[in-house]
Design an enzyme around this catalytic site. Sequence first.
Site, short mmCIF file in Angstrom:
data_model
loop_
_atom_site.label_atom_id
_atom_site.label_comp_id
_atom_site.label_asym_id
_atom_site.label_seq_id
_atom_site.Cartn_x
_atom_site.Cartn_y
_atom_site.Cartn_z
N PHE A 1 0.81 -1.20 0.05
CA PHE A 1 0.01 0.00 0.21
C PHE A 1 0.79 1.26 -0.11
O PHE A 1 0.88 2.22 0.85
CB PHE A 1 -0.80 0.17 1.20
CG PHE A 1 -1.71 -1.17 1.52
CD1 PHE A 1 -3.01 -1.35 0.46
CD2 PHE A 1 -1.50 -2.11 2.26
CE1 PHE A 1 -3.72 -2.52 0.83
CE2 PHE A 1 -2.26 -3.32 2.50
CZ PHE A 1 -3.43 -3.45 1.82
N ASP B 1 1.14 -1.33 -4.85
CA ASP B 1 -0.24 -0.42 -4.77
C ASP B 1 -1.13 -0.86 -5.88
O ASP B 1 -0.90 -1.33 -6.87
CB ASP B 1 0.03 0.99 -4.72
CG ASP B 1 -1.10 1.83 -4.01
OD1 ASP B 1 -0.91 2.06 -2.88
OD2 ASP B 1 -2.48 1.79 -4.74
N ASP C 1 0.52 -0.28 5.14
CA ASP C 1 -0.16 0.88 5.48
C ASP C 1 -1.50 0.86 4.66
O ASP C 1 -1.54 1.68 3.84
CB ASP C 1 0.81 2.13 5.29
CG ASP C 1 0.09 3.36 5.67
OD1 ASP C 1 -0.94 3.27 6.26
OD2 ASP C 1 0.52 4.29 5.17
N CYS D 1 -5.22 3.15 10.04
CA CYS D 1 -5.56 4.78 10.05
C CYS D 1 -7.21 4.68 10.28
O CYS D 1 -7.96 5.76 10.08
CB CYS D 1 -5.26 5.46 8.91
SG CYS D 1 -5.95 4.69 7.38
N1 SAH Z 1 1.65 4.25 2.48
C1 SAH Z 1 1.22 5.32 1.77
C2 SAH Z 1 -0.39 5.61 2.05
C3 SAH Z 1 -1.05 4.47 1.97
S1 SAH Z 1 -2.88 4.97 1.63
C4 SAH Z 1 1.94 6.75 2.02
O1 SAH Z 1 2.80 6.66 3.17
O2 SAH Z 1 1.94 7.70 1.59
C5 SAH Z 1 -3.42 3.39 1.10
C6 SAH Z 1 -3.11 3.17 -0.24
O3 SAH Z 1 -3.54 1.84 -0.60
C7 SAH Z 1 -3.59 3.65 -1.37
O4 SAH Z 1 -2.51 4.43 -2.35
C8 SAH Z 1 -4.51 2.90 -2.22
O5 SAH Z 1 -4.43 3.05 -3.51
C9 SAH Z 1 -4.00 1.45 -1.87
N2 SAH Z 1 -4.97 0.65 -1.82
C10 SAH Z 1 -6.37 0.32 -1.60
N3 SAH Z 1 -6.60 -0.91 -1.67
C11 SAH Z 1 -5.59 -1.54 -2.11
C12 SAH Z 1 -5.62 -3.15 -2.63
N4 SAH Z 1 -6.38 -3.91 -2.30
N5 SAH Z 1 -4.29 -3.50 -2.87
C13 SAH Z 1 -3.13 -2.73 -3.12
N6 SAH Z 1 -3.24 -1.47 -2.74
C14 SAH Z 1 -4.43 -0.76 -2.52
#
Ligand code: SAH
Length: 407
Positions: free
Chosen positions: A233, A254, A310, A350
């Site tokens: 993520f 992601d 995350d 979060c």
């Molecule tokens: N770690 C990042 C914030 C993550 S926010 C930072 O520090 O900037 C959550 C992220 O999860 C988003 O970018 C979203 O696109 C991604 N996401 C949501 N569901 C997902 C999934 N099933 N598989 C992979 N990524 C996912």
Amino acid sequence: MVRRPLSSVPDITIKVSPRGATRLKDGHVWVYRSDIVSADEATPGSLVAVTDHRGQFLGSALYSSSSQIAVRLISHDVVADLPALLRQRVADAISYRQPFVHDTNAYRVVFSEADFLPGLIVDRYHDILSLQILTQAMDTELVRSTVIAELTERLHPASIVERVDPRVRQLEELPPRASGLLQGEKTSTIFNMNAVQFKFEALAGQKTGAFLDQRENYAAAAQYAHGEALDVFCYQGGFALHVAPGCAQVWGVDSSRPALEVAEQNAALNHPQLKDKDKNKEIEWIEANAFDLLKDYSSSGQRYDTIILDPPAFAKTKRDLDAALRGYKELNLRALKMLRPGGILVTCSCSYHVSFPDFLGMLADAARDARRNLRLVEVRGQAKDHPVLLNVAETAYLKCVIANVSE
Ligand code: SAH
């Protein structure tokens, strides 16, 4: 909708039930609609005086005619001059951060209730300010112009943009409005956190553009990350870029292609810095569903020294809690199985509805099921520019646990 300008001295009184009054006396700042006894002629977004059912004054508040949170306290006193109070609150929010916010030109300048400006969020990305308005009162022209004038005077931004969440405006029964520039012309810039550089497009991306609340956790993770690291993520690469200098190889995962495209540009922006340490080092970005990828990788025996998790908020409401904890457990269990002895897990949530005890309990279950010993290296929350107001539990939402894994 009838909209009256915000008057300064609240001439409208809202009476709240004993339960609502106790909540305010306990230091919270919200009263739910079900605890409103009478609301006089309160118009959407108006400044009101709040009293208990016997008429004892409890404070001044901003009223919403549509939200379940009908009243948000803005002062324990009578407010004689609302613009003056707003200007003071903005000034206080800026000076509160001065001793706490270092090594960055991107941070949250105003965090709603936690800065006694309920319904207003302001993020700074170097020379651009990004504003979010979440309530009827903050959307009034008087409030907007006052807040914008004060921010401009104190921070001298090149421009100010507003990011609109259409769902919020619908809930607040506010007319639709597009995201866009409020002042100035600049909509893109480069900001830095902990000496890592990031591109910023003010009118694209999630949230107001970056996950500023993780800024201190990025620096913490960078202290312990080593070897082969997987940032799951990863969005635009916040963790991956921070840990890269200390790792042999980093993969960022992601499901959002646009996020990964920015991550790649961010990596290029920081490339000279990464190259200093290791000429051939690159971060690899993988577009995938994290659940599927972790399942595949763990069953095919992939191993890592550092894994960062995350995910987005799984529990949007209290009702989602059990399902959310199952989701977190699945991710953490798979990550734990893939970590080599001595490995580092950085795991975040979060979701406000998942408490620290819930989160640590889930992690303990995952460690037991994975037959791994976990030693807590750091138990962390959100960066200090997202203050937690102790008596308003809702202001604390981010959990970030850094743990050492052994067999
Ligand atoms: N770690 C990042 C914030 C993550 S926010 C930072 O520090 O900037 C959550 C992220 O999860 C988003 O970018 C979203 O696109 C991604 N996401 C949501 N569901 C997902 C999934 N099933 N598989 C992979 N990524 C996912």
